[in-house]
Design a protein around this motif. Structure first.
Motif: not given
Length: 380
Positions: A167-170, A175-178
């Motif tokens: 879940k943290q990775k997702d 967040a990285e994608r945003d």
């Protein structure tokens, strides 16, 4: 037998008056000979005016300093008030942050609090075997439906931990994608802005170029119009000059027509600008008149010459008489100067002998410095 003089009341009064006059004289000397207290020769009104101006200037300076001090105190108070307000706002903000943390960010509400909970051992049941026959009924370490296998519980914890990590990775991926999308949008906005600026710059350069072309076209047209106007003016001036030359050549002035000099003021008053000269008869009359005038002038000059000669003879006789009289006056003046010089020589000899008498006989003792020091010692 000795006799002493008796002091009377009149003597005491006279001595007291003399002493009083001496004291007044001493005080007057101190006032006169002391330049700090002497008032003679000093413009007291001007000095009082200077003192008043200095006092007024000092009061103005003190008022300015007082105003500056008040402004400084007011600024200091305002700065202290602002500082207290900032401190109060900072303290209030810290209190609000602390209250928020105390109510909404408690340690117990964290998702992974059970990993570093100091009371984990107290909260978890004691791991024992299924055989609890050796414990009494009051031990109460295992209830119905509770699993005591530590392997299954560890596996469940690992599954839960794996789920949390995923879940943290997702979340980090999201967040990285945003962040990438935001950065891409920002770059697109910057590129769009640059393109817009380039478009505006290109449009501005195009407008400036067209404006310069229109200005150059207008300037060329204006220059051509001015050149055409100058050419027309030159042609008109040339035609006017030719016309003027023709009029002068064919006019009465150069043709020397006599009628052109006729004037409305009379037959003997021709126009000077058009008059071309006299005829032969007029010249003869004019020359005869000139000859008569010359004869009259010669007669007048002859008479003037005779009169001048008479005046010269008269002036010479008067000058001779004046010279004789001046020589007589000069001779008398020389005799008078000679007598005066002799008298001055006698007076000088008398003065010299008298001065020698004064210096050698009468004034033998010359005054010393003590003689001059006795002056200017009294106020009178």
């Amino acid at each position: 037998m000795l006799k002493f003089q008796t002091v009377t009341k009149e003597d005491l009064k006279l001595a007291a008056s003399i002493q009083r006059r001496r004291q007044i004289e001493e005080e007057r000397k101190q006032r006169i000979f002391n330049p700090r207290f002497r008032k003679i020769g000093i413009d007291k009104e001007f000095l009082d005016k200077q003192v008043a101006e200095k006092k007024q200037q000092r009061e103005l300076e003190q008022a300015k300093e007082s105003e500056l001090d008040e402004n400084l105190i007011r600024s200091s108070k305002l700065a202290l008030l602002l500082e207290r307000q900032q401190k109060e706002e900072r303290r209030q903000r810290n209190v609000e942050i602390e209250n928020f943390r105390r109510h909404y960010q408690r340690t117990e509400d964290r998702r992974d609090y059970d990993l570093y909970d100091p009371n984990t051992l107290k909260k978890c049941p004691v791991t024992i075997d299924d055989d609890t026959s050796r414990f009494g009924s009051g031990f109460v370490q295992k209830f119905e439906g509770e699993e005591g296998d530590s392997k299954e519980r560890s596996k469940a914890k690992k599954e839960q931990m794996r789920w949390w990590i995923e879940k943290q990775k997702d979340e980090r991926t999201m967040a990285e994608r945003d962040r990438q999308e935001a950065e891409k949008a920002y770059q697109e906005a910057v590129i769009s802005r640059d393109k817009r600026a380039m478009t505006l710059d290109r449009m501005e350069r195009e407008c400036r170029r067209r404006l310069n072309e229109a200005t150059a076209t207008f300037n060329r047209a204006l220059a051509e119009e001015q050149e055409r106007h100058r050419h027309c003016e030159a042609l008109r001036d040339e035609e006017d000059k030719k016309t003027e030359i023709y009029n002068h050549v064919t006019g009465d002035f150069l043709m020397e027509a006599k009628e052109q000099a006729d004037s409305t003021r009379g037959p003997h008053k021709p126009l000077a600008s058009r008059y071309k000269g006299m005829s032969a008869d007029e010249l003869k009359i004019f020359r005869d008149a000139q000859a008569c005038q010359m004869k009259e002038i010669e007669n007048i000059k002859l008479e003037e010459k005779q009169v001048n000669e008479e005046w010269d003879r008269l002036m010479n006789s008067h000058a001779h008489t004046a010279n004789e009289h001046q020589r007589e006056i000069d001779r008398k003046r020389a005799d008078i100067k000679k007598k005066i010089a002799e008298e001055n020589l006698q007076l000088a000899e008398q003065h010299k002998s008298h001065q020698e008498y004064l210096n050698r006989i009468l004034y033998k003792n010359k005054p010393t410095a003590a003689f001059f020091e006795q002056f200017n010692r009294d106020a009178r």
